[in-house]
Design a protein around this motif. Structure first.
Motif, PDB file in Angstrom:
ATOM      1  N   PRO A  51      -0.327  -4.423 -10.498  1.00 56.79           N
ATOM      2  CA  PRO A  51       0.323  -5.245  -9.463  1.00 56.79           C
ATOM      3  C   PRO A  51       1.268  -6.311 -10.015  1.00 56.79           C
ATOM      4  O   PRO A  51       2.274  -6.638  -9.372  1.00 56.79           O
ATOM      5  N   ASP A  52       0.970  -6.875 -11.219  1.00 55.51           N
ATOM      6  CA  ASP A  52       1.853  -7.910 -11.749  1.00 55.51           C
ATOM      7  C   ASP A  52       3.088  -7.324 -12.445  1.00 55.51           C
ATOM      8  O   ASP A  52       3.885  -8.057 -13.019  1.00 55.51           O
ATOM      9  N   GLU A  53       3.246  -5.993 -12.400  1.00 59.63           N
ATOM     10  CA  GLU A  53       4.412  -5.351 -13.003  1.00 59.63           C
ATOM     11  C   GLU A  53       5.414  -4.873 -11.952  1.00 59.63           C
ATOM     12  O   GLU A  53       6.340  -4.137 -12.274  1.00 59.63           O
TER      13      GLU A  53
ATOM     14  N   ARG B 216      14.383  -0.481 -11.498  1.00 60.65           N
ATOM     15  CA  ARG B 216      14.481   0.630 -10.534  1.00 60.65           C
ATOM     16  C   ARG B 216      13.508   0.390  -9.379  1.00 60.65           C
ATOM     17  O   ARG B 216      12.455  -0.248  -9.537  1.00 60.65           O
ATOM     18  N   THR B 217      13.859   0.916  -8.211  1.00 61.40           N
ATOM     19  CA  THR B 217      12.947   0.835  -7.066  1.00 61.40           C
ATOM     20  C   THR B 217      12.098   2.085  -7.011  1.00 61.40           C
ATOM     21  O   THR B 217      12.482   3.147  -7.498  1.00 61.40           O
ATOM     22  N   ALA B 218      10.920   1.945  -6.414  1.00 61.48           N
ATOM     23  CA  ALA B 218       9.972   3.058  -6.351  1.00 61.48           C
ATOM     24  C   ALA B 218       9.156   2.952  -5.076  1.00 61.48           C
ATOM     25  O   ALA B 218       9.082   1.883  -4.443  1.00 61.48           O
ATOM     26  N   THR B 219       8.526   4.072  -4.703  1.00 62.36           N
ATOM     27  CA  THR B 219       7.668   4.145  -3.520  1.00 62.36           C
ATOM     28  C   THR B 219       6.216   4.252  -3.964  1.00 62.36           C
ATOM     29  O   THR B 219       5.873   5.079  -4.821  1.00 62.36           O
ATOM     30  N   VAL B 220       5.360   3.414  -3.409  1.00 63.54           N
ATOM     31  CA  VAL B 220       3.929   3.450  -3.733  1.00 63.54           C
ATOM     32  C   VAL B 220       3.296   4.660  -3.052  1.00 63.54           C
ATOM     33  O   VAL B 220       3.427   4.850  -1.844  1.00 63.54           O
ATOM     34  N   GLU B 221       2.612   5.485  -3.829  1.00 63.96           N
ATOM     35  CA  GLU B 221       1.944   6.675  -3.297  1.00 63.96           C
ATOM     36  C   GLU B 221       0.447   6.463  -3.100  1.00 63.96           C
ATOM     37  O   GLU B 221      -0.171   7.133  -2.281  1.00 63.96           O
ATOM     38  N   ALA B 222      -0.149   5.534  -3.879  1.00 59.13           N
ATOM     39  CA  ALA B 222      -1.599   5.294  -3.760  1.00 59.13           C
ATOM     40  C   ALA B 222      -1.948   4.005  -4.488  1.00 59.13           C
ATOM     41  O   ALA B 222      -1.230   3.562  -5.384  1.00 59.13           O
ATOM     42  N   VAL B 223      -3.056   3.396  -4.076  1.00 59.96           N
ATOM     43  CA  VAL B 223      -3.634   2.242  -4.761  1.00 59.96           C
ATOM     44  C   VAL B 223      -4.964   2.704  -5.365  1.00 59.96           C
ATOM     45  O   VAL B 223      -5.878   3.124  -4.641  1.00 59.96           O
ATOM     46  N   LEU B 224      -5.063   2.631  -6.686  1.00 61.30           N
ATOM     47  CA  LEU B 224      -6.208   3.207  -7.396  1.00 61.30           C
ATOM     48  C   LEU B 224      -6.993   2.123  -8.122  1.00 61.30           C
ATOM     49  O   LEU B 224      -6.431   1.110  -8.554  1.00 61.30           O
TER      50      LEU B 224
ATOM     51  N   GLU C 267      14.011  -5.655  -2.227  1.00 59.09           N
ATOM     52  CA  GLU C 267      14.697  -6.584  -1.328  1.00 59.09           C
ATOM     53  C   GLU C 267      14.717  -6.091   0.100  1.00 59.09           C
ATOM     54  O   GLU C 267      14.681  -6.884   1.042  1.00 59.09           O
ATOM     55  N   ASP C 268      14.782  -4.764   0.288  1.00 64.61           N
ATOM     56  CA  ASP C 268      14.850  -4.238   1.654  1.00 64.61           C
ATOM     57  C   ASP C 268      13.488  -3.766   2.151  1.00 64.61           C
ATOM     58  O   ASP C 268      13.380  -3.058   3.121  1.00 64.61           O
ATOM     59  N   ALA C 269      12.392  -4.136   1.399  1.00 66.63           N
ATOM     60  CA  ALA C 269      11.055  -3.673   1.810  1.00 66.63           C
ATOM     61  C   ALA C 269      10.573  -4.446   3.019  1.00 66.63           C
ATOM     62  O   ALA C 269      10.874  -5.624   3.217  1.00 66.63           O
ATOM     63  N   GLU C 270       9.825  -3.762   3.865  1.00 65.11           N
ATOM     64  CA  GLU C 270       9.218  -4.383   5.053  1.00 65.11           C
ATOM     65  C   GLU C 270       7.754  -4.625   4.801  1.00 65.11           C
ATOM     66  O   GLU C 270       7.098  -3.909   4.046  1.00 65.11           O
ATOM     67  N   ASP C 271       7.222  -5.627   5.488  1.00 61.52           N
ATOM     68  CA  ASP C 271       5.793  -5.931   5.341  1.00 61.52           C
ATOM     69  C   ASP C 271       4.980  -4.780   5.903  1.00 61.52           C
ATOM     70  O   ASP C 271       5.190  -4.344   7.039  1.00 61.52           O
ATOM     71  N   ASP C 272       4.049  -4.244   5.077  1.00 60.72           N
ATOM     72  CA  ASP C 272       3.214  -3.137   5.525  1.00 60.72           C
ATOM     73  C   ASP C 272       1.960  -3.599   6.221  1.00 60.72           C
ATOM     74  O   ASP C 272       1.143  -2.791   6.598  1.00 60.72           O
ATOM     75  N   ALA C 273       1.770  -4.884   6.335  1.00 61.21           N
ATOM     76  CA  ALA C 273       0.529  -5.382   6.929  1.00 61.21           C
ATOM     77  C   ALA C 273       0.446  -4.978   8.393  1.00 61.21           C
ATOM     78  O   ALA C 273       1.451  -4.966   9.072  1.00 61.21           O
TER      79      ALA C 273
ATOM     80  N   GLY D 166       0.839  -1.194   0.000  1.00 60.87           N
ATOM     81  CA  GLY D 166       0.000   0.000   0.000  1.00 60.87           C
ATOM     82  C   GLY D 166       0.866   1.232   0.000  1.00 60.87           C
ATOM     83  O   GLY D 166       2.075   1.186  -0.307  1.00 60.87           O
ATOM     84  N   LYS D 167       0.259   2.369   0.332  1.00 61.70           N
ATOM     85  CA  LYS D 167       0.999   3.621   0.323  1.00 61.70           C
ATOM     86  C   LYS D 167       2.214   3.509   1.247  1.00 61.70           C
ATOM     87  O   LYS D 167       2.119   3.052   2.387  1.00 61.70           O
ATOM     88  N   GLY D 168       3.381   3.941   0.731  1.00 59.93           N
ATOM     89  CA  GLY D 168       4.627   3.891   1.486  1.00 59.93           C
ATOM     90  C   GLY D 168       5.455   2.650   1.237  1.00 59.93           C
ATOM     91  O   GLY D 168       6.634   2.606   1.602  1.00 59.93           O
ATOM     92  N   SER D 169       4.876   1.605   0.625  1.00 60.42           N
ATOM     93  CA  SER D 169       5.637   0.390   0.330  1.00 60.42           C
ATOM     94  C   SER D 169       6.666   0.676  -0.768  1.00 60.42           C
ATOM     95  O   SER D 169       6.446   1.510  -1.651  1.00 60.42           O
ATOM     96  N   ARG D 170       7.798  -0.072  -0.655  1.00 57.85           N
ATOM     97  CA  ARG D 170       8.826   0.072  -1.679  1.00 57.85           C
ATOM     98  C   ARG D 170       8.804  -1.175  -2.559  1.00 57.85           C
ATOM     99  O   ARG D 170       8.766  -2.300  -2.068  1.00 57.85           O
ATOM    100  N   VAL D 171       8.799  -0.927  -3.901  1.00 59.00           N
ATOM    101  CA  VAL D 171       8.682  -2.008  -4.864  1.00 59.00           C
ATOM    102  C   VAL D 171       9.764  -1.858  -5.931  1.00 59.00           C
ATOM    103  O   VAL D 171      10.353  -0.786  -6.110  1.00 59.00           O
TER     104      VAL D 171
END
Length: 479
Positions: free
Chosen positions: A466-468, A425-433, A473-479, A401-406
């Motif tokens: 989502p499938d893209e 490249r890595t990116a930060t999720v800003e919103a789920v639309l 690797e250093d992302a933490e679970d946002d759950a 979700g928002k704040g996750s790194r992908v």
């Protein structure tokens, strides 16, 4: 053997089909604002114009229509054919002189109208009735002729005095109808009916100044179309034929026209072959208050615009053509309840006899773990079920979700060259639309982008499904 008068039963069956055929016949006859001086009314009659062959060879217009369709006639059946077209009448305006003579003028102004030169269209019909068996072999050829003629009509003022006259002249036109049929191979008795309408006039322009389309129109068959009916039997739909007939339908040749089933829905004994492509069983909307001769407009808008014309504009429209005058009177006298019907109509309503069925998976997460709302997307209340800042999707078995790194992994469906540079490249999720089709999109900012803060302020993100993406690797679970 041919007969030129329809029997009463055939005439009654053709009456309903003629309502639609009239709309074809007068399509674009006179366009809003219904004045001869309007630019759109200076180039007229664009559909079904069959020009003299001696002139058509020099242009892109045609001198014939060729119709082919399939029919299953019963024993002893007859075929009734009606060719309909407009014959242009060139109208000249003349003013009465003091010596009792008349002089041609550009306009004649009266209290209620302004008369100007104009090409009127007179409806013509050619009728042929022939036994179906008589169409086999060489078939039937029926030539027809409309002679040149001239007539005058006096113009009277409000006091009943003759102030001028209208001089109308029609040029001679000649044509031919050719009807034939051939039985097709197969388990059913099916005939391929061929109907050809030709302009056979020998007119050719005598001088270069007479070589234009305007000079050819009085010698042309305008808005030409065919009505064909079987006394016993049926035609096959050319738009939606039965499976066994699709090959035979595909082999039919239709040039400059297209045949559809006409008459009441559920019947198949009439065909309308029209230069305008229609669906089977076309019909005039019951809300239509009358002919407006301008199907490029919506009736409601057209009626409102016509009623809003100035008095001077209405005077010129009344003097342009009788049909234009009728439209002006219709718009000025249309009751409010009739105009309200033009605002819109809902078709194909059905009675609800119980609660709507609930899908078995309603409310359950989809393949991305997104909970589907109970309210459909087109309901305004559905907006409450979505929150781009709080919604999550499942990626690699974990919620994002928002704040996750992908990490960005654009798929093969991408065609933007920019994606090549973003891959990995890595990116930060800003919103789920969510879109209206049920699709889910991640709005992201690319890590290290110096303009990321500006993108957040302006809401201008990059979007991936989502499938893209995969978890960084250093992302933490946002759950």
């Amino acid at each position: 053997m041919t007969v030129t008068a329809f029997a009463s039963g055939t005439e009654a069956r053709f009456a309903l089909a003629r309502q639609v055929a009239d709309a074809v016949l007068f399509e674009g006859y006179v366009l809003y604002p219904y004045r001869a001086s309007a630019a759109k009314n200076r180039l007229r009659w664009q559909f079904g114009v069959l020009v003299p062959p001696g002139w058509g060879a020099e242009c892109e217009e045609h001198d014939f229509q060729h119709t082919e369709c399939l029919m299953e006639p019963k024993a002893g059946a007859t075929l009734s054919v009606e060719v309909r077209f407009l014959h242009a009448r060139r109208r000249t305006v003349q003013r009465a002189g003091p010596d009792g003579g008349f002089e041609t003028v550009a306009e004649l102004r009266l209290d209620d109208r302004v008369l100007v030169p104009w090409d009127e269209g007179g409806e013509e019909r050619v009728e042929v009735v022939v036994p179906v068996d008589g169409l086999l072999g060489d078939g039937v050829t029926r030539p027809f002729r409309r002679p040149a003629r001239e007539d005058t009509e006096p113009v009277l003022d409000a006091a009943g005095r003759t102030v001028g006259r209208l001089l109308r002249r029609c040029e001679e036109i000649n044509g031919t109808i050719r009807l034939s049929a051939r039985e097709l191979d197969g388990p059913y008795r099916v005939l391929r009916l061929t109907a050809v309408v030709e302009n056979t006039s020998d007119w050719t322009p005598s001088e270069a100044r007479d070589a234009g389309r305007d000079a050819a129109l009085p010698h042309s068959l305008v808005a030409t179309h065919l009505l064909m009916g079987l006394s016993a039997g049926s035609f096959l739909s050319m738009t939606d034929p039965p499976e066994w007939a699709k090959g035979a339908v595909a082999a039919c040749r239709n040039l400059h026209t297209w045949p559809v089933l006409a008459g009441e829905t559920g019947t198949a004994d009439l065909v309308l072959s029209s230069p305008i492509i229609l669906e089977d069983h076309p019909a005039i909307a019951p809300e239509s208050p009358g002919a407006l001769y301008d199907a490029t407009e919506i009736d409601e808008i057209l009626a409102l615009r016509t009623a809003a014309l100035t008095d001077e504009e209405k005077r010129e429209a009344r003097g342009t053509d009788e049909r234009a005058a009728a439209v002006i009177e219709l718009a000025d006298s249309m009751p409010a309840e009739v105009l309200e019907r033009l605002h819109g109509a809902v078709r194909s309503l059905r009675e609800a006899t119980g609660p709507a069925p609930v899908a078995a998976d309603a409310g359950f997460p989809d393949e991305h773990g997104v909970q589907r709302p109970d309210t459909p997307w087109w309901d305004p209340a559905s907006e409450a079920g979505f929150d781009p800042a709080q919604d999550h999707v499942v990626v690699d078995g974990r919620q994002v979700g928002k704040g996750s790194r992908v990490e960005l992994r654009p798929g093969l469906r991408r065609t933007d060259a920019q994606d090549i540079f973003l891959r990995g490249r890595t990116a930060t999720v800003e919103a789920v639309l969510h879109d209206v089709d049920g699709g889910v999109h991640l709005a992201v900012t690319v890590d290290g982008d110096p303009g990321a803060d500006i993108r957040r302020e302006q809401g201008r993100f990059l979007y991936f499904q989502p499938d893209e993406v995969t978890l960084a690797e250093d992302a933490e679970d946002d759950a």
